[in-house]
Design a protein around this motif. Sequence first.
Motif, PDB file in Angstrom:
ATOM      1  N   GLU A 113       3.345   6.013   4.215  1.00  0.00           N
ATOM      2  CA  GLU A 113       3.773   6.917   5.292  1.00  0.00           C
ATOM      3  C   GLU A 113       2.749   8.033   5.489  1.00  0.00           C
ATOM      4  O   GLU A 113       2.453   8.421   6.616  1.00  0.00           O
ATOM      5  N   LYS A 169       9.370  -0.251 -11.587  1.00  0.00           N
ATOM      6  CA  LYS A 169       9.151  -0.930 -10.315  1.00  0.00           C
ATOM      7  C   LYS A 169       9.713  -0.107  -9.165  1.00  0.00           C
ATOM      8  O   LYS A 169       9.075   0.037  -8.118  1.00  0.00           O
ATOM      9  N   ALA A 170      10.901   0.461  -9.355  1.00  0.00           N
ATOM     10  CA  ALA A 170      11.509   1.292  -8.312  1.00  0.00           C
ATOM     11  C   ALA A 170      10.670   2.542  -8.056  1.00  0.00           C
ATOM     12  O   ALA A 170      10.463   2.938  -6.894  1.00  0.00           O
ATOM     13  N   ASP A 171      10.162   3.154  -9.131  1.00  0.00           N
ATOM     14  CA  ASP A 171       9.312   4.335  -8.972  1.00  0.00           C
ATOM     15  C   ASP A 171       8.027   3.999  -8.215  1.00  0.00           C
ATOM     16  O   ASP A 171       7.603   4.736  -7.327  1.00  0.00           O
ATOM     17  N   THR A 200       5.709   3.601  -0.811  1.00  0.00           N
ATOM     18  CA  THR A 200       6.274   3.914   0.504  1.00  0.00           C
ATOM     19  C   THR A 200       5.818   5.291   0.967  1.00  0.00           C
ATOM     20  O   THR A 200       5.412   5.463   2.122  1.00  0.00           O
ATOM     21  N   GLU A 201       5.859   6.269   0.082  1.00  0.00           N
ATOM     22  CA  GLU A 201       5.417   7.620   0.437  1.00  0.00           C
ATOM     23  C   GLU A 201       3.935   7.641   0.785  1.00  0.00           C
ATOM     24  O   GLU A 201       3.528   8.292   1.752  1.00  0.00           O
ATOM     25  N   THR A 202       3.138   6.921   0.028  1.00  0.00           N
ATOM     26  CA  THR A 202       1.698   6.884   0.284  1.00  0.00           C
ATOM     27  C   THR A 202       1.398   6.209   1.617  1.00  0.00           C
ATOM     28  O   THR A 202       0.567   6.702   2.386  1.00  0.00           O
ATOM     29  N   LYS A 248       7.554   1.499  -6.166  1.00  0.00           N
ATOM     30  CA  LYS A 248       7.879   1.156  -4.785  1.00  0.00           C
ATOM     31  C   LYS A 248       8.080   2.423  -3.950  1.00  0.00           C
ATOM     32  O   LYS A 248       7.608   2.504  -2.814  1.00  0.00           O
ATOM     33  N   LYS A 249       8.741   3.409  -4.525  1.00  0.00           N
ATOM     34  CA  LYS A 249       8.956   4.680  -3.830  1.00  0.00           C
ATOM     35  C   LYS A 249       7.620   5.374  -3.578  1.00  0.00           C
ATOM     36  O   LYS A 249       7.346   5.878  -2.487  1.00  0.00           O
ATOM     37  N   GLU A 250       6.759   5.391  -4.583  1.00  0.00           N
ATOM     38  CA  GLU A 250       5.436   6.012  -4.451  1.00  0.00           C
ATOM     39  C   GLU A 250       4.595   5.295  -3.396  1.00  0.00           C
ATOM     40  O   GLU A 250       3.902   5.930  -2.598  1.00  0.00           O
TER      41      GLU A 250
END
Length: 88
Positions: free
Chosen positions: A31, A19-21, A27-29, A23-25
Amino acid sequence: MMNTYAHTPITLQSLAARKADLKKELTETSESIRAHWHALMDPPPADTKVQQWVNSAERVVAVYDGVMMGYKLLRRFRGLFSHRKKRR
């Protein structure tokens, strides 16, 4: 969702890490999409006062054009769905 490793069981820790991975992906996408959108849609930065006025005038014309198109479409669709007979 399918576990990529057949020999490891799915645990709460592995789900939290996944889930953390994700969420990070995400957010990057988002942005990246935001940056590309602004690069495509924002007018180029104005160097002079005249260019600022031209950019403002173009934006005003675009807004006016959008409002008028919406008004015309609304009138046309309202006429299509009207149940009353038109008098001539």
